[in-house]
Scaffold this active site. Structure first.
Site, short mmCIF file in Angstrom:
data_model
loop_
_atom_site.label_atom_id
_atom_site.label_comp_id
_atom_site.label_asym_id
_atom_site.label_seq_id
_atom_site.Cartn_x
_atom_site.Cartn_y
_atom_site.Cartn_z
CG HIS A 288 -1.81 1.15 1.39
ND1 HIS A 288 -3.13 1.14 0.99
CD2 HIS A 288 -1.58 2.39 1.92
CE1 HIS A 288 -3.68 2.32 1.28
NE2 HIS A 288 -2.75 3.09 1.84
CD GLU A 289 1.69 3.45 3.68
OE1 GLU A 289 1.84 4.52 3.07
OE2 GLU A 289 0.71 3.22 4.42
CG HIS A 292 0.30 6.20 -0.38
ND1 HIS A 292 -0.79 6.73 -1.03
CD2 HIS A 292 -0.19 5.64 0.78
CE1 HIS A 292 -1.88 6.52 -0.32
NE2 HIS A 292 -1.54 5.85 0.78
#
Length: 443
Positions: A288-289, A292
């Protein structure tokens, strides 16, 4: 600040400027959001999740309650749009770099991203530096009692560097599996030599309060290298010795690296695969990160700030055309269970007007069970293309600017009247640094 005025035109003027970044006032802050934009503890989603978890999961023992999934806060609309303007300008100037534009073609490429790993540790007067893992033993260490008096734990009660590196290897394998449909591949650099820091206890326990300082001291490589910081607590200090339960966050989006403000991914040890932080120990937090880090927003974000309805197309959502509108993260929808979605027993649609179900299994969504991503999960074609664009134009971009300078592209369209073809750029509360009447020739 960096933008394009697109109206019917008979003349287009493009100016390329080298502006001294030192002294540029707050208008230029649109390039890289301040840390405060991403760390507001009053953010409703953070508050909602904590309250919900305290109500529904009080039966969990040893602190194993549901945590704040991701503290990465999306930048405000002004930042996103300024970001898009820079991206489009660089795309025009480097078209050869982006000849391949379809999702299928992009996925046949290979972009290698090196990963540097940093271990944030604690220090004990008796047995020295140690990795604060597993979490249960750290809680005993922090809260000694009659059954576990001070000094009852030794270095052998905590995960060794060698064993933690095995978890890191598993994390990189999981990360590459989930990014397999994309051009990106992640490789550990100096895999046997992670940086180890035990002299700053606050870095280990409250990473979000200290991530810029951590990055400034420890970051290795350049903007194309991913720095993965691992620690016991990834959140903010609540003032009582505990943090807010954050699982992980990214220090800055891809475009933010123009100012290198805390670049990297910050994640708890127990969120690594089999790290013990159930139900979030499958490796999804890093996936997920990493999304980003490569420029993706949450699927439930609302980019535009002119309309409060997250389902309204004018809000632009996450700037991705093939992720359906989503009014809130799945984890906040009453009764929503990603496992039931996978089984075909449930459809979650928080924006029914668009007649498309929510992207529940998208890696940039929040769900309550990361096991759903272990078996399913996806990045859409639009997300893959956006990650590639942000990589090419922000992380892998080579600037011709000298240190302390910033390159700005202006694209201005004029119409109707000849006297509209003059403009100037002025530093807020400062001098005029560009005047079109003396710098540009017109037809």
């Amino acid at each position: 600040m960096i933008g394009k005025l697109s109206v019917p035109s008979w003349a287009i003027v493009a100016g390329f400027l080298l502006l001294a970044a030192i002294g540029l006032a707050s208008r230029w802050e649109a390039i890289s959001p301040a840390a405060s934009d991403r760390k507001d503890p009053s953010h409703s989603s953070v508050r909602h999740l904590q309250e919900h978890d305290h109500q529904d999961h009080s039966h969990h023992h040893h602190g194993h309650v549901h945590k704040t999934p991701c503290k990465t806060q999306s930048p405000p609309a002004s930042v996103v749009f300024a970001n898009e303007a820079v991206l489009q300008g660089r795309k025009r100037r480097r078209e050869r770099r982006t000849q391949v534009e379809t999702c299928d073609s992009l996925c046949n490429q290979c972009i290698d991203i090196g990963v540097y790993v940093h271990f944030m540790e604690l220090f004990d007067d008796d047995f020295g530096a140690f990795i604060p893992h597993p979490t249960f033993n750290v809680q005993i260490y922090d809260n000694p009692g009659p059954a576990n008096p001070p000094g009852s734990l030794t270095a052998d009660d905590f995960t060794s560097v060698e064993d933690m590196l095995l978890l890191v290897d598993d994390q990189i394998t999981y990360l590459n599996n989930k990014f397999a449909p994309t051009p990106f591949r992640f490789t550990l650099l100096e895999p046997d030599s992670p940086s180890r820091t035990s002299s700053q206890e606050s870095w280990t326990r409250f990473a979000f309060d200290n991530y810029e300082e951590m990055s400034a001291a420890l970051h290795r490589g350049g903007t194309t290298d991913l720095n993965l910081y691992l620690m016991y607590g990834a959140g903010e200090d609540l003032g009582d010795g505990s943090d807010d339960g954050t699982l992980g966050f990214v220090g800055g989006f891809a475009n933010a690296q123009l100012e290198n403000n805390g670049d990297g991914i910050f994640v708890r040890y127990d969120n690594l695969p089999n790290g013990g932080g159930s139900p979030y120990d499958f490796g999804e937090t890093v996936v997920h990160e990493a999304g980003h880090w490569l420029g993706l927003l949450h699927t439930f974000d609302t980019t535009a700030n002119t309309n409060d309805d997250p389902c309204d197309p004018s809000n632009l959502g996450d700037m991705i055309s093939d992720t359906p509108a989503q009014s809130q993260a799945t984890i906040f929808v009453d009764g929503a269970d990603c496992r039931e979605v996978i089984a075909g027993n449930s459809v979650i649609d928080t924006c029914p007007a668009d007649e498309e179900p929510d992207p529940v299994l998208n890696y940039m969504n929040y769900v309550r069970f990361d096991s759903c991503f272990a078996t399913d999960g996806e990045f859409t074609c639009g997300q893959i293309e956006r990650m590639y664009r942000h990589w090419a134009f922000f992380r892998d971009y080579v600037s011709n600017c000298a240190s302390g300078e910033m390159e700005i592209e202006l694209a201005v369209d004029f119409d109707r009247f000849y006297y509209e073809n003059t403009f100037y750029v002025k530093v807020e509360n400062g001098d005029t640094v560009f005047n079109s009447t003396t710098a540009v020739d017109y037809d």
